[in-house]
Design a protein around this motif. Structure first.
Motif, PDB file in Angstrom:
ATOM      1  N   SER A 368       0.833  -1.206   0.000  1.00 32.32           N
ATOM      2  CA  SER A 368       0.000   0.000   0.000  1.00 32.32           C
ATOM      3  C   SER A 368       0.859   1.244   0.000  1.00 32.32           C
ATOM      4  O   SER A 368       2.011   1.238   0.465  1.00 32.32           O
ATOM      5  CB  SER A 368      -0.926   0.010   1.224  1.00 32.32           C
ATOM      6  OG  SER A 368      -0.168   0.104   2.425  1.00 32.32           O
ATOM      7  N   SER A 430      -7.594   3.151  -4.514  1.00 32.23           N
ATOM      8  CA  SER A 430      -7.757   1.990  -5.397  1.00 32.23           C
ATOM      9  C   SER A 430      -9.064   1.244  -5.124  1.00 32.23           C
ATOM     10  O   SER A 430      -9.079   0.067  -4.762  1.00 32.23           O
ATOM     11  CB  SER A 430      -6.570   1.035  -5.236  1.00 32.23           C
ATOM     12  OG  SER A 430      -5.361   1.667  -5.575  1.00 32.23           O
ATOM     13  N   ASN A 457      -9.633  -2.662 -12.238  1.00 33.77           N
ATOM     14  CA  ASN A 457      -8.985  -1.375 -12.446  1.00 33.77           C
ATOM     15  C   ASN A 457      -7.638  -1.529 -13.164  1.00 33.77           C
ATOM     16  O   ASN A 457      -6.984  -2.566 -13.049  1.00 33.77           O
ATOM     17  CB  ASN A 457      -8.700  -0.688 -11.113  1.00 33.77           C
ATOM     18  CG  ASN A 457      -9.946  -0.205 -10.411  1.00 33.77           C
ATOM     19  OD1 ASN A 457     -11.052  -0.584 -10.774  1.00 33.77           O
ATOM     20  ND2 ASN A 457      -9.775   0.620  -9.399  1.00 33.77           N
ATOM     21  N   ALA A 460      -2.520   0.492 -10.111  1.00 31.54           N
ATOM     22  CA  ALA A 460      -2.357   1.777  -9.417  1.00 31.54           C
ATOM     23  C   ALA A 460      -0.971   2.361  -9.644  1.00 31.54           C
ATOM     24  O   ALA A 460      -0.803   3.576  -9.748  1.00 31.54           O
ATOM     25  CB  ALA A 460      -2.602   1.581  -7.921  1.00 31.54           C
ATOM     26  N   ASP A 498      -1.815  -1.071  -3.747  1.00 29.08           N
ATOM     27  CA  ASP A 498      -3.007  -0.235  -3.773  1.00 29.08           C
ATOM     28  C   ASP A 498      -2.702   1.139  -3.193  1.00 29.08           C
ATOM     29  O   ASP A 498      -1.871   1.277  -2.281  1.00 29.08           O
ATOM     30  CB  ASP A 498      -4.130  -0.862  -2.936  1.00 29.08           C
ATOM     31  CG  ASP A 498      -4.625  -2.174  -3.517  1.00 29.08           C
ATOM     32  OD1 ASP A 498      -4.721  -2.260  -4.749  1.00 29.08           O
ATOM     33  OD2 ASP A 498      -4.900  -3.100  -2.739  1.00 29.08           O
TER      34      ASP A 498
END
Length: 830
Positions: A368, A430, A457, A460, A498
């Protein structure tokens, strides 16, 4: 002049990150596939509706670009492996579809339609989805994918049963006619061209075996999808079993089948075909102007492929790439006109990577990163061939800075590059794109046209790796940043990086039920994804409700720290339904009210889903009898927690408890949904449970299905479980016996208790019940006869047995106030 071969279609990278390196046989098939320009789009309603054997056959035997268009993401289904429901289940089932496609070789697409549960008619389905909205999405997917042939799983005439099934076929047939019409959905033509598929078929199926000599098959085309592929060492039905078994949340593990298996296809529209689905369709490069030269080079690559020295094919593949780039530069070609340049460029790069044994391992320092945050990333590139390659650059849009490397990639010698990525301050979280805005009743809200239909998606944090060779080619790969770690049992694991909020807040429960005016503790769990910081947490309550304390300070020493804040909340006396929210104040002045849910199973990449940090607040007067409940969990079951919300002490009964535990200590025992389908120990425990009832206990059994039922009847007297259900959640409910115990004690039940239900009234109702049972409620969908078999009550010895098919497993976690009063009466019966 330097020549560039670039893979910038980021949306497809999850395939290469999570797929294993191809072996030589798979490479040989991949080179043959480069010569084929034919495509098929399979269309159905849900995850697990697809014919995985046919997809595997078309993608690996016919070497066609093969896609599966699922109308929905399966949000309305049930979950056999966890407690995800609704949109969270949709995220899980999306990833299960992607796992299946990585095995069978297909591609995955969607419309914006929401799976709202079982529907009995396509008319209801299309009214809720929004006919024009979902039709536009099907047309969009056809225009972007440009299939030669469309194949539906279900017929348009209703034999598929579920209204979603029939609607998917009806939409496919309608879109087949409209996709080539420039006057239909003209706004799409900014991004794609019109496209008219050659023909559309129904892939015949039946809930019973189809006999080859069935007279109705006289005009059907046939394919043997049990064909064996000697290069892969498997039949397509064997591949299909592994693919279908990825639908683990639905309990769809499949056995491998071997031998000839015929599938039948009835043509619904388009140019008539007499012998084959793709009859008369040119699938070579010659079908497009200027493509013949590209096809010849690719055919040479396929013909000269050396299993023992795959790198010998790289010069020819790069020659094909040059020809492909020249073709793509022609005014007659563009991504809007045809997807084939991008598709084959992507396949070429994957083939080159395979022939070179090229490994690009991205390892981020964490999974992250926050907006404005920095993240170290290590990129290791290994060329496992003698083909001369040089690592030119490792870069990222967010790199601080990108790195020029200029080092030769010698055979099997890794070259590692360290990057630091600095995210923009306004980087988007995200969140799955279809969940970023509130949905409508039947369709997700997605306003960016180019996202519609994609399974997930874009990455990121994309990383770009540039290579060169001695012939002045520049080869560019773009892969997502991933976090890697080693699990002691599962081995090396990866998950995508993310973008996350600095702090997330999760309430201890999604629903807080106050059965009286007594205060209740509300707990907030916080997780820090940013730097060390103090923070202040507070609750946001309905008007008139109070909390002690008003706010609570917390402190995070580093990224990854967690904190807990507890509040004592007192409701008002008036019954109402509202929300309890949580908010954190940071020293920067930012206020955050975002929750996080992690979906993590061994068969899919871990997923993060964000939402509002809120829970439903229900103030409803609920009386109860007894205090202790033994609960036998079923799959995806949250009813036990709901019972705790109204003051019961709930013990989850293990298999050992079923065998040796003392049931007499419980005022009632409840079996979870489908427990008699999934808890095998119940078969042996049934006599003990009935003895408990006979001695004065109360046993409440929630719905089960007829398939894989462990015993003939889970009650003290016989009844039959059917597939009958009532799908309209607003369907009227009649009290068969208004003075019945279950409608009056300890709570007086009224029609208002059936207001606000979600998705359905009930499912798998009973019939043919023994005369010892009493019915309590009757309900029905519009135009159908009443069904009294949704709830059965019987006295057995000194105790009470209740079988209930009403969907408490949906209503209670959704905070439906009347459902708590109704269920309290069930467990209070004596």
């Amino acid at each position: 002049m330097r020549r560039f071969l670039s893979l910038i279609a980021l949306l497809f990278f999850s395939l290469s990150v999570y797929a294993a390196q191809r072996d030589a046989a798979e490479l040989q098939l991949a080179l043959k596939k480069l010569t084929v320009l034919g495509s098929a789009l399979y269309v159905a309603a849900h995850p697990d509706d697809e014919n995985t054997a046919l997809i595997a056959y078309l993608a690996n035997e016919r070497l066609l670009r093969t896609g599966y268009l699922s109308m929905t993401r399966g949000d309305g289904g049930q979950n056999l492996i966890g407690d995800e429901k609704g949109e969270l289940l949709g995220v899980l089932r999306t990833q299960e579809l992607l796992a299946a496609r990585r095995i069978d070789g297909g591609e995955q697409y969607f419309t914006r339609a929401i799976d709202f549960g079982y529907s009995k008619t396509p008319q209801e389905t299309l009214a809720i989805w929004g006919h024009d909205t979902i039709l536009a999405d099907v047309v969009w997917n056809i225009r972007r994918f440009q299939p030669d042939v469309i194949i539906t799983r279900f017929p348009t005439t209703g034999e598929g049963g579920h209204g979603h099934h029939t609607a998917s076929a009806m939409l496919a047939v309608e879109a087949f006619k409209l996709a080539g019409d420039p006057t239909k959905f003209p706004d799409q033509l900014r991004y794609v061209n019109v496209w008219q598929p050659r023909r559309i078929f129904w892939n015949r199926f039946s809930f019973r075996p189809i006999a080859p000599d069935d007279p109705s098959l006289a005009k059907s085309l046939r394919l043997d999808i049990g064909t064996y592929n000697p290069l892969l060492g498997r039949a397509y039905t064997e591949i299909a079993a592994e693919s279908r078994s990825q639908h683990k949340s639905q309990g769809f593990g499949a056995a491998e089948r071997r031998g000839s298996i015929l599938n039948y296809f009835d043509q619904l529209d388009g140019d008539p075909a007499q012998r084959d689905l793709f009859e008369g369709i040119d699938q070579s490069w010659s079908r497009y102007p200027g493509g013949e030269n590209v096809g010849k080079i690719l055919q040479q690559a396929a013909d000269t492929f050396d299993l023992r020295s795959p790198e010998k094919s790289i010069p020819v593949l790069l020659q094909a790439a040059d020809a492909l780039d020249r073709l793509g530069a022609s005014p007659a070609w563009s991504a809007r006109v045809s997807p084939w340049i991008d598709v084959k460029r992507r396949e070429l790069l994957e083939a080159i990577r395979g022939c070179a044994g090229l490994s690009i391992d991205v390892a981020a320092a964490d999974s992250s990163v926050v907006p404005g945050g920095e993240l170290p990333i290590s990129v290791s590139v290994v060329n496992r061939s003698e083909y001369p390659l040089t690592l030119q650059m490792v870069a990222s849009l967010y790199a601080n800075p990108s790195k020029g490397v200029l080092l030769p990639l010698k055979n099997n010698q890794p070259v590692k590059t360290e990057l630091s990525v600095k995210m923009p301050d306004d980087a988007e979280i995200s969140q799955p794109y279809w969940l970023q805005k509130p949905p409508g009743k039947g369709a997700f809200t997605v306003t960016q046209q180019t996202l519609i239909g994609l399974p997930e998606n874009p990455p990121a944090v994309p990383i770009t790796v540039s290579l060169t060779d001695n012939a002045m080619h520049t080869i560019i790969y773009s892969v997502p940043a991933v976090f890697r770690w080693t699990d002691p049992v599962r081995g090396e694991q990866t998950r995508p990086v993310d973008v996350v909020p600095e702090v997330t807040l999760n309430l201890g429960s999604r629903v807080y039920v106050f059965p009286d005016v007594q205060p209740k503790q509300v707990t907030i769990w916080l997780q820090n994804f940013g730097a060390a910081t103090p923070a202040t947490v507070r609750l946001l309550l309905p008007n008139g409700w109070t909390t002690i304390p008003a706010s609570s300070p917390v402190s995070f020493g580093k990224k990854g720290d967690e904190a807990r804040a507890a509040f004592t909340v007192t409701p008002t006396a008036a019954e109402m339904t509202g929300a309890i929210g949580a908010e954190v104040d940071l020293p920067s002045g930012r206020k955050i009210s975002t929750s996080i849910t992690t979906i993590d199973y061994p068969h899919i990449p871990a997923q993060r889903v964000f939402g509002d940090a809120t829970g439903k607040a229900v103030r409803v007067n609920v009386k109860k009898r007894g205090s202790r409940i033994g609960y036998i969990m079923g799959p995806g079951d949250e009813v036990a927690e709901a019972l705790r919300q109204i003051g019961y002490e709930v013990t989850l009964l293990t298999d050992a408890d079923l065998e040796r535990g003392d049931f007499a200590r419980y005022d009632a025992i409840v079996t979870g949904v489908r427990a008699y389908n999934t808890r095998k120990r119940l078969k042996l425990a049934q006599p003990k449970l009935l003895e408990y009832v006979n001695n004065g206990g109360t046993l409440v059994v929630q719905y089960n299905t007829l398939q894989e039922l462990l015993i003939d009847s889970p009650g003290p007297y016989p009844f039959k479980i059917t597939s009958d259900r009532v799908t309209v959640e607003e369907a009227p409910v009649r009290f068969v016996h208004p003075d019945h115990l279950l409608l009056n004690t300890p709570n007086k039940i009224t029609a208002a208790d059936f207001n606000g239900w979600v998705q359905e009234r009930g499912l798998y109702f009973t019939n043919n019940w023994d005369s010892h049972y009493e019915t309590v409620l009757a309900t029905n969908d519009p135009g159908e006869s009443e069904k009294e078999g949704g709830e059965l009550y019987a006295r057995y010895g000194k105790g009470v047995y209740v079988y209930t098919s009403y969907s408490w497993f949906r209503q209670l976690p959704a905070g439906v106030s009347g459902a708590y009063r109704l269920f309290a009466n069930l467990v209070s019966a004596h």
